[in-house]
Enzyme design. Structure first.
Site, mmCIF file in Angstrom:
data_model
loop_
_atom_site.group_PDB
_atom_site.id
_atom_site.type_symbol
_atom_site.label_atom_id
_atom_site.label_comp_id
_atom_site.label_asym_id
_atom_site.label_seq_id
_atom_site.Cartn_x
_atom_site.Cartn_y
_atom_site.Cartn_z
ATOM 1 N N SER A 75 0.882 -1.127 0.054
ATOM 2 C CA SER A 75 0.132 0.017 0.044
ATOM 3 C C SER A 75 0.905 1.326 0.005
ATOM 4 C CB SER A 75 -1.047 -0.127 1.269
ATOM 5 O OG SER A 75 -0.392 0.234 2.318
ATOM 6 N N LYS A 112 1.018 4.275 7.188
ATOM 7 C CA LYS A 112 0.068 5.038 6.112
ATOM 8 C C LYS A 112 0.221 6.571 6.311
ATOM 9 C CE LYS A 112 -2.609 2.126 4.646
ATOM 10 N NZ LYS A 112 -1.866 0.885 4.806
#
Length: 153
Positions: A75, A112
């Site tokens: 990701s 993230k």
């Protein structure tokens, strides 16, 4: 080397170092072990957050609160963070808006880009295949959300 107290490192000029058994034999500890690797962090589907010492990154100078996590997933590939890389995190330091950090949500941990809004925390992947994860501010405490620290390298 036969007794397991020394280990040769062929790619280095000074290619002999004490093993863990070697340090124990002289009843000392190494002055510089490096940054501890404390487990893995998801860059994709969040994974169980657990801290287990998995060795040290000896090429990095240790700093109080600094640790490494093995990255699992894809990701964060557009930020150049690949599956199998190590993410170096500074525990307790602020993760500024728009910066990449380690975040714990309940029993899961993820790496993230963090965006703060008045009503929510947004965890953004650096891969268009993943949608942002939105955590309403009102639910952050009940879900056990902790912004652990920023990615430092």
């Amino acid at each position: 080397m036969r007794k397991g107290l020394l280990q040769a490192e062929r790619e280095k000029k000074r290619n002999v170092r004490l093993t863990e058994s070697g340090w124990m034999a002289i009843q000392r500890t190494p002055g510089h072990r490096g940054v501890p690797v404390l487990g893995a962090i998801a860059a994709g589907t969040p994974i169980l957050a657990s801290e287990n010492l998995n060795g040290y990154l000896e090429d990095l100078q240790p700093t109080p609160g600094r640790f490494a996590l093995l990255v699992r997933g894809d990701s964060m590939i557009d930020a150049g963070i690949l599956d199998g890389d190590y993410a170096i995190i500074q525990r307790g330091a602020a993760v500024n808006d728009g910066r990449i950090g380690a975040v714990r949500v309940g029993d899961e941990a993820t790496l993230k880009r963090v965006r703060y809004h008045a009503d929510r925390l947004e965890l953004i992947a650096e891969n268009k295949s993943y949608a942002p994860r939105i955590i309403p501010t009102a639910m952050a405490e009940s879900e056990g959300v902790e912004v652990v620290g920023p990615l430092v390298c």
